[in-house]
Design a protein around this motif. Sequence first.
Motif, PDB file in Angstrom:
ATOM      1  N   THR A 164     -14.954 -10.108  -0.738  1.00 49.21           N
ATOM      2  CA  THR A 164     -15.999 -10.124  -2.143  1.00 49.21           C
ATOM      3  C   THR A 164     -16.009  -7.982  -2.701  1.00 49.21           C
ATOM      4  N   SER A 165     -15.238  -7.527  -1.964  1.00 51.66           N
ATOM      5  CA  SER A 165     -14.979  -6.029  -2.065  1.00 51.66           C
ATOM      6  C   SER A 165     -13.660  -5.217  -1.523  1.00 51.66           C
ATOM      7  N   GLN A 166     -13.278  -4.434  -2.072  1.00 51.13           N
ATOM      8  CA  GLN A 166     -11.980  -3.841  -2.353  1.00 51.13           C
ATOM      9  C   GLN A 166     -12.362  -2.333  -2.811  1.00 51.13           C
ATOM     10  N   TYR A 167     -12.316  -1.266  -2.095  1.00 50.16           N
ATOM     11  CA  TYR A 167     -11.937  -0.501  -2.354  1.00 50.16           C
ATOM     12  C   TYR A 167     -11.021   1.386  -1.662  1.00 50.16           C
ATOM     13  N   GLY A 168     -10.274   1.495  -2.439  1.00 49.31           N
ATOM     14  CA  GLY A 168      -9.246   2.949  -1.495  1.00 49.31           C
ATOM     15  C   GLY A 168      -8.265   2.315  -2.746  1.00 49.31           C
ATOM     16  N   ILE A 169      -7.155   3.031  -2.515  1.00 50.44           N
ATOM     17  CA  ILE A 169      -6.870   4.128  -1.059  1.00 50.44           C
ATOM     18  C   ILE A 169      -8.387   5.603  -1.339  1.00 50.44           C
ATOM     19  N   ARG A 170      -8.423   5.535  -0.660  1.00 48.19           N
ATOM     20  CA  ARG A 170     -10.024   6.830  -0.754  1.00 48.19           C
ATOM     21  C   ARG A 170      -9.273   7.801   0.709  1.00 48.19           C
ATOM     22  N   VAL A 171      -9.166   9.080  -0.256  1.00 49.61           N
ATOM     23  CA  VAL A 171      -8.899  10.293   0.747  1.00 49.61           C
ATOM     24  C   VAL A 171      -9.483  11.373   1.587  1.00 49.61           C
ATOM     25  N   TYR A 172     -10.017  10.863   2.248  1.00 47.95           N
ATOM     26  CA  TYR A 172     -10.368  12.671   2.716  1.00 47.95           C
ATOM     27  C   TYR A 172     -10.307  13.899   3.063  1.00 47.95           C
ATOM     28  N   THR A 173     -10.733  15.245   2.516  1.00 41.06           N
ATOM     29  CA  THR A 173     -10.552  16.347   3.057  1.00 41.06           C
ATOM     30  C   THR A 173     -11.035  17.109   4.441  1.00 41.06           C
ATOM     31  N   GLU A 174      -9.791  18.061   4.444  1.00 45.90           N
ATOM     32  CA  GLU A 174     -10.144  18.824   5.441  1.00 45.90           C
ATOM     33  C   GLU A 174     -11.769  19.133   5.852  1.00 45.90           C
ATOM     34  N   GLY A 175     -12.743  19.043   6.853  1.00 38.34           N
ATOM     35  CA  GLY A 175     -13.864  19.090   6.601  1.00 38.34           C
ATOM     36  C   GLY A 175     -14.480  17.981   6.664  1.00 38.34           C
ATOM     37  N   SER A 213      -4.751   2.362 -14.709  1.00 34.45           N
ATOM     38  CA  SER A 213      -3.900   3.342 -15.162  1.00 34.45           C
ATOM     39  C   SER A 213      -3.039   4.562 -14.475  1.00 34.45           C
ATOM     40  N   LEU A 214      -3.120   3.909 -12.523  1.00 32.99           N
ATOM     41  CA  LEU A 214      -1.650   4.512 -12.139  1.00 32.99           C
ATOM     42  C   LEU A 214      -1.404   3.126 -11.755  1.00 32.99           C
ATOM     43  N   ARG A 215       0.415   3.667 -11.969  1.00 38.70           N
ATOM     44  CA  ARG A 215       1.240   2.807 -12.229  1.00 38.70           C
ATOM     45  C   ARG A 215       1.451   1.561 -10.838  1.00 38.70           C
ATOM     46  N   GLY A 216       1.955   0.006 -11.607  1.00 38.94           N
ATOM     47  CA  GLY A 216       1.270  -0.547 -10.334  1.00 38.94           C
ATOM     48  C   GLY A 216      -0.173  -1.321  -9.946  1.00 38.94           C
ATOM     49  N   GLY A 217      -1.227  -0.642 -10.297  1.00 39.15           N
ATOM     50  CA  GLY A 217      -2.476  -0.752 -10.193  1.00 39.15           C
ATOM     51  C   GLY A 217      -2.890  -1.807 -10.791  1.00 39.15           C
ATOM     52  N   GLY A 218      -4.051  -2.524  -9.884  1.00 41.77           N
ATOM     53  CA  GLY A 218      -5.267  -3.658 -10.963  1.00 41.77           C
ATOM     54  C   GLY A 218      -5.154  -4.878 -10.478  1.00 41.77           C
ATOM     55  N   ALA A 219      -5.294  -5.394 -11.166  1.00 40.47           N
ATOM     56  CA  ALA A 219      -6.024  -6.785 -10.492  1.00 40.47           C
ATOM     57  C   ALA A 219      -4.906  -7.331  -9.492  1.00 40.47           C
ATOM     58  N   LEU A 240       0.970  -0.823   0.039  1.00 37.49           N
ATOM     59  CA  LEU A 240       0.195  -0.141   0.118  1.00 37.49           C
ATOM     60  C   LEU A 240       1.460   1.206   0.153  1.00 37.49           C
ATOM     61  N   ASN A 241       1.950   1.354   1.150  1.00 42.27           N
ATOM     62  CA  ASN A 241       2.734   2.142   0.736  1.00 42.27           C
ATOM     63  C   ASN A 241       3.201   2.341  -0.558  1.00 42.27           C
ATOM     64  N   ASN A 242       3.897   1.710  -0.899  1.00 41.73           N
ATOM     65  CA  ASN A 242       3.980   1.465  -2.335  1.00 41.73           C
ATOM     66  C   ASN A 242       3.649   2.022  -3.729  1.00 41.73           C
ATOM     67  N   HIS A 243       2.176   1.856  -3.677  1.00 42.23           N
ATOM     68  CA  HIS A 243       0.932   2.098  -4.184  1.00 42.23           C
ATOM     69  C   HIS A 243       0.886   3.818  -4.521  1.00 42.23           C
ATOM     70  N   TRP A 244       0.928   3.847  -2.704  1.00 40.81           N
ATOM     71  CA  TRP A 244       0.790   5.523  -2.310  1.00 40.81           C
ATOM     72  C   TRP A 244       1.790   6.656  -2.635  1.00 40.81           C
ATOM     73  N   VAL A 245       2.955   6.461  -2.832  1.00 39.37           N
ATOM     74  CA  VAL A 245       3.584   7.053  -3.063  1.00 39.37           C
ATOM     75  C   VAL A 245       4.170   7.208  -4.407  1.00 39.37           C
ATOM     76  N   GLN A 246       3.807   6.291  -5.334  1.00 36.16           N
ATOM     77  CA  GLN A 246       3.889   6.633  -6.750  1.00 36.16           C
ATOM     78  C   GLN A 246       3.081   7.293  -7.372  1.00 36.16           C
ATOM     79  N   ASN A 290      -5.386   2.602   7.680  1.00 39.67           N
ATOM     80  CA  ASN A 290      -4.663   3.767   7.348  1.00 39.67           C
ATOM     81  C   ASN A 290      -4.032   4.033   6.559  1.00 39.67           C
ATOM     82  N   VAL A 291      -3.538   4.437   5.292  1.00 39.81           N
ATOM     83  CA  VAL A 291      -1.578   4.676   4.582  1.00 39.81           C
ATOM     84  C   VAL A 291      -1.446   5.616   4.713  1.00 39.81           C
ATOM     85  N   ALA A 292      -1.823   6.939   4.993  1.00 43.40           N
ATOM     86  CA  ALA A 292      -0.975   8.086   5.054  1.00 43.40           C
ATOM     87  C   ALA A 292      -2.102   9.040   5.652  1.00 43.40           C
TER      88      ALA A 292
END
Length: 440
Positions: free
Chosen positions: A190-201, A159-165, A120-126, A220-222
């Motif tokens: 059954t399901s997997q979604y994210g990394i979702r980024v929530y913003t201020e507020g 479309s993201l580096r390293g992303g996919g099945a 996850l960290n590698n995917h996030w950083v890239q 929590n990734v970051a």
Amino acid sequence: MFKFTAMAIVVALYGIPSSHAKEEVPSVVVADYGVDCSFPIHSKEFKCDYEKYGLGDRKKFYEDFMQGCRDYYGPRKAIRCDTTEEDRIEMSIRQPQSMVNYTNTGFKKIRAPKEVMDLLNNHWVQNKDSMKKEIWNIGNVYVNHWESPTYMVSVEDTSLRGGGAKLKQQVWDNVKPVIEEWTGMEQKATSQYGIRVYTEGAVLSPHVDRLPLVSSCIINVAQDVDEPWILEVIDRQGKAVNVTMDPGDMVLYESGSLIHARPYPLKGKYFANIFIHFEPTGKPLKAKNDDYLDTLDDFFPPYILRGSPEEDSWAARNPQGWHKPAPSAPLQQAFAAPPAHHAAAIGDMKRLRDMLVTSKRTLVSRDENGWEPLHEAVRSGHLEAVEFLVKEGGANINSRTGPTRQGSSPLTLALEYLNVGSSVTNFLMSQGAVAYEDEL
């Protein structure tokens, strides 16, 4: 944010053996209040003295929250905010009482396995600089996206580096043993979604996840926050429990029965999570043979209590029922479906691509219930299969189920089974899909 008045700080030693969880994280606060205090859960009528607990004027906060949704969508669509809210509250009453509890506490906070965090960290950083704004359906009130937009750095996004099945499966494979050990049950992804980024507020309304999201975890990734963004869950005793998370923390939770929320606005720049979901197959880990199959229902899944309020609701959404596995066979092999439907349901891309060459017409064929392979791929959350069927297989993105084609569209199924925020839901919305209501 609020005072810990009349609260007890407790060490959370809700016991998962530490073969997977190397480090326990004792940061849980049990409150003196329960539902309908920080935010409506069972009723829009607040049932506690929220000022006493230092929570501020929660009634006004909620009224402003709902009005924000109505104002954003305008007079013609504002009603969708209220109907979605009624559905959220109704499901929060009906579903928790209808579910089998596989653990004593319903949740546990641990550290995520190193193998998962490395992925996850590698995917996030890239890819964090290439995050995409998340698309929400009209009137959705689970997140105040009208005020604080959310973004996706999806592990499924090719479309993201390293992303996919492949990455998605690696994450599932490394998390599954932790969930199975905690619940004592064999699990099916059954399901997997994210990394979702929530913003201020950002605020996340209290809810339970739609089935078949049953045994789950949040990682929590970051984050970049000014103060902890509280995860509030309602425990088995009906008390609110406030949980804090740092990067690398992992909260295991029975998402189909445990009410969870982040009812206080995020203070800071962002909070990035991934959500990983499984469904119990009905097989206990300690099972030595196939005798457990005799205890399983032929129609209802093993995690719904018979005679419970959820029975009728689940049966209406799943007219084909739940298919228990044949003796000594994987669960996925038990689906009684045409070949293309079965391949789509399990995300078998090799078979789907072979059919494109040998029998393309089967990729848009209908079964006896009026379902196409696209509907099966959507329900199972297989983004690659969905994209393939739409872009190469000739599937109509708004094709409806049912013998008279008046049932659910692919987007309707995505919102029902995967929730807003999944990559499949986002893809369908980006292609102009419509969420038709059933007319059956």
